[in-house]
Design a protein around this motif. Sequence first.
Motif, PDB file in Angstrom:
ATOM      1  N   GLU A  99      -9.851  -4.495 -17.850  1.00  0.00           N
ATOM      2  CA  GLU A  99     -11.258  -5.288 -17.966  1.00  0.00           C
ATOM      3  C   GLU A  99     -12.110  -4.914 -16.836  1.00  0.00           C
ATOM      4  OE1 GLU A  99     -13.251  -9.261 -19.658  1.00  0.00           O
ATOM      5  OE2 GLU A  99     -11.162  -9.136 -19.391  1.00  0.00           O
ATOM      6  N   GLY A 117     -16.075  -5.035 -17.251  1.00  0.00           N
ATOM      7  CA  GLY A 117     -17.190  -5.643 -17.222  1.00  0.00           C
ATOM      8  C   GLY A 117     -17.429  -6.570 -18.467  1.00  0.00           C
ATOM      9  N   ARG A 118     -18.602  -6.998 -18.816  1.00  0.00           N
ATOM     10  CA  ARG A 118     -19.023  -7.740 -19.854  1.00  0.00           C
ATOM     11  C   ARG A 118     -20.400  -7.427 -20.333  1.00  0.00           C
ATOM     12  NH1 ARG A 118     -16.765 -12.326 -21.852  1.00  0.00           N
ATOM     13  NH2 ARG A 118     -15.149 -12.188 -20.271  1.00  0.00           N
ATOM     14  N   GLN A 129     -22.567  -6.047 -17.235  1.00  0.00           N
ATOM     15  CA  GLN A 129     -22.320  -6.609 -15.801  1.00  0.00           C
ATOM     16  C   GLN A 129     -21.065  -6.140 -15.169  1.00  0.00           C
ATOM     17  OE1 GLN A 129     -24.593  -8.318 -13.942  1.00  0.00           O
ATOM     18  NE2 GLN A 129     -23.030  -7.487 -12.215  1.00  0.00           N
ATOM     19  N   TYR A 133     -17.460  -5.737 -13.116  1.00  0.00           N
ATOM     20  CA  TYR A 133     -17.002  -6.659 -12.049  1.00  0.00           C
ATOM     21  C   TYR A 133     -16.568  -6.137 -10.657  1.00  0.00           C
ATOM     22  CZ  TYR A 133     -15.487  -8.997 -16.663  1.00  0.00           C
ATOM     23  OH  TYR A 133     -15.462  -9.920 -17.709  1.00  0.00           O
ATOM     24  N   SER A 134     -16.892  -4.880 -10.626  1.00  0.00           N
ATOM     25  CA  SER A 134     -16.756  -4.186  -9.220  1.00  0.00           C
ATOM     26  C   SER A 134     -18.102  -3.852  -8.930  1.00  0.00           C
ATOM     27  CB  SER A 134     -15.955  -3.047  -9.349  1.00  0.00           C
ATOM     28  OG  SER A 134     -15.997  -2.211  -8.162  1.00  0.00           O
ATOM     29  N   SER A 135     -18.287  -3.972  -7.435  1.00  0.00           N
ATOM     30  CA  SER A 135     -19.672  -3.385  -7.023  1.00  0.00           C
ATOM     31  C   SER A 135     -19.825  -1.938  -6.841  1.00  0.00           C
ATOM     32  CB  SER A 135     -19.638  -3.808  -5.401  1.00  0.00           C
ATOM     33  OG  SER A 135     -18.684  -3.446  -4.547  1.00  0.00           O
ATOM     34  N   ARG A 195     -16.299  -8.120 -24.128  1.00  0.00           N
ATOM     35  CA  ARG A 195     -15.734  -7.728 -22.815  1.00  0.00           C
ATOM     36  C   ARG A 195     -15.409  -6.152 -22.856  1.00  0.00           C
ATOM     37  NH1 ARG A 195     -10.524 -10.447 -22.851  1.00  0.00           N
ATOM     38  NH2 ARG A 195     -10.958 -10.366 -25.514  1.00  0.00           N
ATOM     39  N   ASP A 226      -5.529 -11.721  -5.663  1.00  0.00           N
ATOM     40  CA  ASP A 226      -6.773 -11.371  -5.858  1.00  0.00           C
ATOM     41  C   ASP A 226      -7.192 -10.776  -4.669  1.00  0.00           C
ATOM     42  OD1 ASP A 226      -9.354 -11.243  -7.132  1.00  0.00           O
ATOM     43  OD2 ASP A 226      -9.675 -13.555  -7.074  1.00  0.00           O
TER      44      ASP A 226
END
Length: 189
Positions: free
Chosen positions: A18, A20-21, A35, A37-39, A100, A139
């Motif tokens: 997964e 992003g969303r 969006q 989840y990683s920069s 997702r 994490d």
Amino acid sequence: MTEPVFFEPAALPEDAVEVGRVVGAWGVKGWIKVQPYSSSPEALLAGKTWFLAPPDKGARLFETPVRLQLRQSRVHSDAVVAWIHGIDDRDAAESLRGARVFVSRASFPATQDDEYYWVDLIGLDVVNREGVALGVVRDLLATGPQTTLVLSWDDAGKARERLIPFVAAFVDQVDLQARRITVDWQPDF
């Protein structure tokens, strides 16, 4: 409920991650805004196939994962925008809000030496130079100039957390095959 024509029902790949969303529509021609989840959203940009799973809450346009083929994708500000085959208007794009986004781990771009995707580090055992187990990577945190490993470990039956900067000064070796990270760190830190 009948799924739209552009949806191709598909099981998530075994190596699905997964990434992003969908946060809504972008523009009027059917682009979606994701969006990540990683920069560094290279995984989103690398492939031409994405998998969507239904949102955790709210309205659902589909109930099982679907495969989407991308026409185009690019970074826009702090998000990724994408144009999907079969989605040509804002309403269709907006209907995906909350979905997702998954991609196959095999489609991630190759890393350089001493570069790792966070998803590959989560779950690895961490030991120090003396072989003392320090915990398991639960994490990672981006803490300004460096990334920090968040370890969970058991202290006489009590769940604890340990933070170790993921920098060369403390990390001796990352062995993805052995699923272990060796660090210069003492258990009492």
